[in-house]
Design an enzyme around this catalytic site. Sequence first.
Site, PDB file in Angstrom:
ATOM      1  N   ASP A  64      -6.652  -7.135  -5.962  1.00 43.00           N
ATOM      2  CA  ASP A  64      -6.198  -7.904  -4.788  1.00 43.00           C
ATOM      3  C   ASP A  64      -7.318  -8.858  -4.349  1.00 43.00           C
ATOM      4  O   ASP A  64      -7.955  -8.652  -3.311  1.00 43.00           O
ATOM      5  CB  ASP A  64      -5.837  -6.942  -3.650  1.00 43.00           C
ATOM      6  CG  ASP A  64      -5.289  -7.672  -2.429  1.00 43.00           C
ATOM      7  OD1 ASP A  64      -4.768  -8.790  -2.595  1.00 43.00           O
ATOM      8  OD2 ASP A  64      -5.395  -7.127  -1.312  1.00 43.00           O
ATOM      9  N   CYS A  78      -2.993 -14.230  -3.114  1.00 40.74           N
ATOM     10  CA  CYS A  78      -2.656 -14.677  -1.758  1.00 40.74           C
ATOM     11  C   CYS A  78      -2.930 -16.179  -1.610  1.00 40.74           C
ATOM     12  O   CYS A  78      -3.090 -16.687  -0.515  1.00 40.74           O
ATOM     13  CB  CYS A  78      -3.411 -13.867  -0.700  1.00 40.74           C
ATOM     14  SG  CYS A  78      -5.196 -13.960  -0.862  1.00 40.74           S
ATOM     15  N   ARG A  98       0.850  -1.208   0.000  1.00 38.68           N
ATOM     16  CA  ARG A  98       0.000   0.000   0.000  1.00 38.68           C
ATOM     17  C   ARG A  98       0.882   1.253   0.000  1.00 38.68           C
ATOM     18  O   ARG A  98       0.579   2.243  -0.661  1.00 38.68           O
ATOM     19  CB  ARG A  98      -0.883   0.026   1.251  1.00 38.68           C
ATOM     20  CG  ARG A  98      -1.952  -1.045   1.260  1.00 38.68           C
ATOM     21  CD  ARG A  98      -2.987  -0.761   2.328  1.00 38.68           C
ATOM     22  NE  ARG A  98      -2.716  -1.394   3.609  1.00 38.68           N
ATOM     23  CZ  ARG A  98      -3.288  -2.515   4.026  1.00 38.68           C
ATOM     24  NH1 ARG A  98      -4.146  -3.141   3.261  1.00 38.68           N
ATOM     25  NH2 ARG A  98      -3.010  -3.015   5.211  1.00 38.68           N
ATOM     26  N   ALA A 158     -16.467  -8.014  -9.282  1.00 39.65           N
ATOM     27  CA  ALA A 158     -15.263  -7.517  -9.949  1.00 39.65           C
ATOM     28  C   ALA A 158     -15.233  -7.895 -11.420  1.00 39.65           C
ATOM     29  O   ALA A 158     -14.978  -7.053 -12.281  1.00 39.65           O
ATOM     30  CB  ALA A 158     -14.033  -8.061  -9.233  1.00 39.65           C
ATOM     31  N   ASP A 204     -15.951  -3.378  -4.331  1.00 40.35           N
ATOM     32  CA  ASP A 204     -16.024  -4.634  -3.575  1.00 40.35           C
ATOM     33  C   ASP A 204     -17.449  -5.169  -3.686  1.00 40.35           C
ATOM     34  O   ASP A 204     -18.399  -4.406  -3.894  1.00 40.35           O
ATOM     35  CB  ASP A 204     -15.653  -4.399  -2.104  1.00 40.35           C
ATOM     36  CG  ASP A 204     -15.155  -5.670  -1.435  1.00 40.35           C
ATOM     37  OD1 ASP A 204     -13.924  -5.838  -1.302  1.00 40.35           O
ATOM     38  OD2 ASP A 204     -15.997  -6.509  -1.044  1.00 40.35           O
ATOM     39  N   SER A 205     -17.578  -6.483  -3.509  1.00 39.68           N
ATOM     40  CA  SER A 205     -18.934  -7.059  -3.533  1.00 39.68           C
ATOM     41  C   SER A 205     -19.634  -6.854  -2.194  1.00 39.68           C
ATOM     42  O   SER A 205     -20.846  -6.983  -2.097  1.00 39.68           O
ATOM     43  CB  SER A 205     -18.869  -8.549  -3.879  1.00 39.68           C
ATOM     44  OG  SER A 205     -17.987  -9.201  -2.991  1.00 39.68           O
ATOM     45  N   PHE A 256     -11.483  -5.205  -5.390  1.00 42.27           N
ATOM     46  CA  PHE A 256     -11.418  -6.041  -4.182  1.00 42.27           C
ATOM     47  C   PHE A 256     -10.864  -5.172  -3.039  1.00 42.27           C
ATOM     48  O   PHE A 256      -9.905  -5.528  -2.358  1.00 42.27           O
ATOM     49  CB  PHE A 256     -10.532  -7.282  -4.364  1.00 42.27           C
ATOM     50  CG  PHE A 256     -10.891  -8.150  -5.540  1.00 42.27           C
ATOM     51  CD1 PHE A 256     -11.936  -9.059  -5.461  1.00 42.27           C
ATOM     52  CD2 PHE A 256     -10.174  -8.076  -6.739  1.00 42.27           C
ATOM     53  CE1 PHE A 256     -12.265  -9.884  -6.546  1.00 42.27           C
ATOM     54  CE2 PHE A 256     -10.491  -8.888  -7.830  1.00 42.27           C
ATOM     55  CZ  PHE A 256     -11.533  -9.790  -7.731  1.00 42.27           C
TER      56      PHE A 256
END
Length: 403
Positions: free
Chosen positions: A306, A346, A220, A288, A258-259, A236
Amino acid sequence: MNPTTSALSTVTLKAKRDQSIRRKHPWVFSGGIKHIQGDPQAGDWVKVCANKGGTLGWGHYAPQASIAVRMLTFDEHCPDDAWWHMQIAQAVAVRRDLNLFQSASQNACRLVHAEGDGLPGLIADLYNGVLVLQCHTPGMHRALPTLVEAFKEALGDTLVGIYDKSAKTLLKNGGEACEDGWVWGSAPAGHFATEHGHRFDIDWEKGQKTGFFLDQRENRALLGSLSKGKKVLNVFSYTGGFSIYAMKAGATEVHSLDSSQRALDVCEDNVRLNELPVQSHTSIQADALEYLKADELGDYDIVVLDPPAFAKRASARHAAVQGYKRINLRALQGMKPGSLLFTFSCSQAVDDTLFANTIVAAAIQAGRTVRILHRLHQPPDHPVNVFHPEGSYLKGLVVRVDD
Ligand code: SAH
């Protein structure tokens, strides 16, 4: 609070299945067990022995999991309270030496990163004196009273409360039902955490994981350093980690996608908490992939992707790679020349090389000129135990997209 050694069970491994344990890899798979002496229950300590005898170490038993034992020591003796205090003191010292939680501008970090700190099954994140614990194994949860004392000793006045957020993770791993809640102290009203001078409201009760994704802190900061005067899309976004860094650094406009509406609400709280101009920020509640399809990307100077882990285990790797290729292809097709893409995975099961190759495949298909500018990883408060390379899970690339 350790049981007497005489009451403990012994797990004997099959021939050759002791090799990884001798190399201090902490996982005993159920398929590697030859026999079990005693009647261990979920969460009990077990002694682990080689096929031909000889103690390899001690671990926590989890009969319902494919990893049947998670090793905590590789010596003769079953850990006692002094051992727990020592492990926690060491993990805290690592972060203290990195100056990760002792100042007003930087007081949030991970204090225990499971296998990375020799404590498989335990995640401990500190948010300005509030410690959120997440136990992934019944054995770790049983150690909670000792852990609370050990953290109090290691952190002293820094600590204001300890919140146990293990209900979901324990159930998933064969543990008993329990409720999330404070196990010591509590958070003061208006509590927030600070990361590199950026303020964040942490939703440990209802948020994901322990409430925030500390593992992206340094990435970030890199985004912030490139954001002045730019228009940024954070896909995200969760509670807006990347968005806040971009805005504070002087981005002209930031869109967080974002959802989860709840995550976006906290994201907007974070914009206000940092006294940033609300008119420069837009929340987009959407899927997304749908948004990336909508051909809206040509306007952005920087796009962040992300996503959550697409592969939680090796068997899902193939589908995960396709998922990463799909979203990155969409981004690379739509982004304007000269723009930057921050793209992450990730998923433990997708390693650096496979992820980079997936981005290359997407670039070839998109027919764009793509240069890798940065290769990114998890920060030092998410250390990798050299005997457990699987712990290296976060990987990212910053690429510049041209014609
Ligand atoms: N970048 C964030 C962390 C992202 S976590 C940070 O720095 O804090 C992954 C996020 O993806 C979660 O907030 C989740 O709600 C969101 N998500 C999952 N599936 C999604 C989808 N199909 N479309 C949009 N967002 C999604």
